[in-house]
Structures are given as C-alpha cells and as structure tokens.
Design a protein around this motif. Sequence first.
Motif, PDB file in Angstrom:
ATOM      1  N   ALA A   1       0.836  -1.211   0.000  1.00 13.43           N
ATOM      2  CA  ALA A   1       0.000   0.000   0.000  1.00 13.43           C
ATOM      3  C   ALA A   1       0.868   1.258   0.000  1.00 13.43           C
ATOM      4  O   ALA A   1       0.625   2.209  -0.765  1.00 13.43           O
TER       5      ALA A   1
ATOM      6  N   GLU B   1      -8.098   3.723  -4.569  1.00 11.05           N
ATOM      7  CA  GLU B   1      -8.226   3.979  -3.132  1.00 11.05           C
ATOM      8  C   GLU B   1      -6.980   4.693  -2.597  1.00 11.05           C
ATOM      9  O   GLU B   1      -7.057   5.659  -1.842  1.00 11.05           O
ATOM     10  N   ARG B   2      -5.820   4.196  -3.026  1.00  9.72           N
ATOM     11  CA  ARG B   2      -4.568   4.825  -2.576  1.00  9.72           C
ATOM     12  C   ARG B   2      -4.432   6.231  -3.143  1.00  9.72           C
ATOM     13  O   ARG B   2      -3.929   7.140  -2.483  1.00  9.72           O
TER      14      ARG B   2
ATOM     15  N   TRP C   1      -7.819  -0.842  -5.799  1.00  9.39           N
ATOM     16  CA  TRP C   1      -6.828  -0.562  -4.753  1.00  9.39           C
ATOM     17  C   TRP C   1      -6.018   0.687  -5.122  1.00  9.39           C
ATOM     18  O   TRP C   1      -5.761   1.564  -4.295  1.00  9.39           O
TER      19      TRP C   1
END
Length: 482
Positions: A62, A292-293, A289
């Motif tokens: 992440a 989202e990041r 993902w």
Amino acid sequence: MSGAYGDWEPVIGLEVHAQLRTRTKAFCGCATSFGDPPNTHVCPACLGLPGALPVLNRQAVALAISAALSLGCKVHNTSVFSRKHYFYPDLPKGYQLTQFDRPLATGGGLEVEALEGRRWIRLTRIHMEEDAGKNLHGLGGLSLVDLNRAGTPLIELVSEPDLRTPAEARDYLEKLHAIGMFIGANDGNLEQGSFRCDANVSVRRSGEPLGVRVELKNINSFRFVEDAIDGELRRQIRMLERGETIRRQTRGYNAEKRESYLLRDKEGEDEYRYFPEPDLPVLAVDEAWIAERAAALPELPEAKRARFRLQFGLAEGAARVLTSHPRVAEFFEEASALCGHGVKVANFIQTEVFRGTVTTGLDAVFPVSPSQVAEVVELVESGAISGKQAKQLYAELVGREVSPRMLAQTLGLKMLADEATLDSMATALVAANPKQAEQYRSGKTGILGFFVGQLMKASGGSADPKLASELVERALATKSGV
Ligand code: ADP
Ligand code: MG
Ligand code: ZN
C-alpha cells in the motif's frame, strides 16, 4: 557556456532506497525496529532457515503504491518478486527478494531546480525489495551481524540518467525525501539509514554517447551526495584529461576525507542469477486498490509550497523550508491561521523557532507551541512590543506553557512610544554626539542610523523604531536651525 566542469558534461542517475514505514517486515511478522538489541527481531523466515515461507506484507505494498502514485508512475496490475543471489554475511538467505524484470511501477518523475530553470527528471521504475542486515565491525576485534533490519521493506526508486549537476542531484533527493515523509511512506531518518542512495556518475563531452559510469554506494546525507558526486566528476575528468580510461567501478565515499575509495571493480555485468521467487504468488494490484490509494494521498510538498506562496504570500525560500517536513508545515499553518500574519510567522519560525527545533525522522519537537508563536507575532504587529522585545520574550518563553501576553506583562515588556520621553532622549543624544550631528548636517544622512541605534540601545530595545527615527531626524534638524 563552460560550467564548473569545463566542456565536460556530467551525467548522473540516482538509485534511492527508502524504507517503508510498516510495523512488521516485508515477508514475515517480525517487528521493524531500530536500535533494539541485535538479533531480537528475527524468525525462521528472515533468517532464511529451510522450509520457512515468505508472506508479503500488504501494508508495505500500500505504501509503495502511494509513493508510485505521488510521483506519477504507472502502477502495474501484476508484478513479480525474484531472488537476487549474492554472497554477503548480512544476507542469510543467500539471496535478496526484489523485483527485477517486472517491477511494481514504471515511468513518472519529478521536477528539479536547475541553473536554467526547472527540469523534469524521469523515473525509470519503482520496485519493492527487502533490506539486508547490518555488519558490525570491530567489537573486540570481531565482526558480527545484526539481522534486525534483514527483511525490512524498501522501495528502490531508479532515475534515468537525467541529472546534470551535483546540485540537481541534491534537489532531486531532497524532494523525494520530503514526498516520502508527507505521504507517510518513509520516516525520512537519514542518520538511521531509512533513506539513502547510490549515485551513478559519468562524464562525456556534449553530443557524445554516455560515458562509463561509477557507482557511489550508500550515501545518506544531502550534503554528501553533492560533495561525493562533485569529487567523483573531478576525479573522472582528471583521469580522462590525462588520457586514462574510466573503469566501471563501485566506490564508497569517505565524508571526513571528502574522497571516494574503491569498493570493487565491476567490469561486465554482475551475475545475480535472478529467478522468480517460487514461494510467492504474482503480486496483484487491482484498479480499485490503486484508486483507493490515489484518493488517500495528502497534499504533496510541491503543491503545499505553491499554496503557501499564494495563500500567505511567502517568498520561495521560506515556502520551501516550511514544506520540507510535515510537522513543520503543520506548525506554520496553525500559527498563521491563529494570527493571520503568514509572512511574519514564517520569519519568526525561521529566525527563532528553528534554533530549538529537533526533528527525528517524522517526529518534531518544537521549543514553543504554534499558538505561542501566533501571540508573539500578534503582540509585535499590534505595536504592543517591539521586535527586539519579541526576541527577549521568546527567550523567556521557551519550554514554558505560559501565554506570551501575560509573560510580557510580568517582564514589563512594552513598546516605548511616548513621544515626550523619546523626544528628550533624542535631543540628549544629538547634544552628546556633536561630531556625528555635524556629519549628518553636512550631508552624510546615513549617520541617522547611528542615532536611531543609540536611542534603541538607550531604551533597552523598547523604543518604537519608527517614532524614534522621526524624532531623531527632527532633533538633528532643530539643532541646525539654532
Ligand atoms: P544496474 O542494473 O547496473 O543498476 P541500471 O541500468 O539499472 O544499472 O542503472 C542504474 C542507474 O545508473 C540508473 O539510475 C541510471 O540512470 C544510471 N545510469 C545508467 N547509465 C549511466 C551513465 N552512463 N552515467 C550515469 N548514470 C547512469
Ligand atoms: Mg541497480
Ligand atoms: Zn522475521
């Protein structure tokens, strides 16, 4: 135009290693730590014992994605970890897990300040890997290995050979350093080695193909990167001008002697026998993902700097210094919001507060609070105390949780703006310094500063400087009419 290196053109590419701020290591559950007793954070996986399987730390991925996005890189939906084999005591497995031909991200870049303006420096790639342990030499004549760091997640950010001066390389490094801290991916601790780089350096005559490069290993200071590259450029130019050839080498940098030294000759490619790690699946990062990041990215230092200039009217230099560390930027913004005098707050932080500010990685300890700074600035701006008194007040304030306004009262700090008092002081000064007064009258008006300075001194720094200057001028003029 011939620069610092005659008609030689420097070519520089950096490989930056930034530790990712995770609680646990990249492929096992051991804590990431610094400064703990040696070999207290190790397990079969990070010791490379047979049969132990790696499990990838999702938080590390992440953070790596955030870093890639903040630099405009393309994050790939699939990437692959490989084993990079080499023999060294700090690498118990005999190989390092790293990404080789299929890195997490490619492309992107950032702008650096160059002599001729701003220049875009391209990133080749960002890949994930694990850190090695640390060899500790000289303990009772022994060499020991501490494996606490082994397996700490890193990203390596590789630039294209686009940098052209040591100053650009430093700027590039400083910018990456700030971005890593602002997005919370890296703790920025240079002393502890959480952020370090290898500098690849070569020279060529302009228009020629790239020259043979030398790699300067493990530099962990902004000043060293500049000095080391400069020294290496000069060494290569000296050799080439003597008709010698540059050998492909890896060199270390000795900051005390300010010179590099040979680590190993590196003719031909290294043979690392890379192959895909069979015990890890392909790293899959889906678009959701990534989105989202991206949505979670904070304001980046570059944007913050531009906003500080626009919103508070800061000069470029001040805006830059105040956006070099997240806690410093927060401190500035909080104090400015409280008193509304951004430029004055910026000055005050740089001249006073910084002297006592200690940053350790992402943490910062300030000698006073933002609200105290706001109040001191407000006292000066409202004419309650002089600038001189503000310094005095600040010195008393450091480390105390008191209101500057109350403390100023207790200390009797108050701007002296009483005209009659200041006028008689000015008249007395003129009378006591006939020679200087005469100089003033004969046209050397610069001597006015001398009188104002004397008056400020006589008032213990409390006089209103503007009024003082007016009254001194008047006293000097009056005397001449007599
Ligand atoms: P390696 O695989 O040996 O590390 P790379 O091709 O990945 O080599 O390059 C490593 C770094 O060296 C990159 O940052 C790149 O920009 C830089 N580099 C490559 N060629 C040169 C050169 N001739 N002079 C200076 N830097 C170079
Ligand atoms: Mg490399
Ligand atoms: Zn472990």
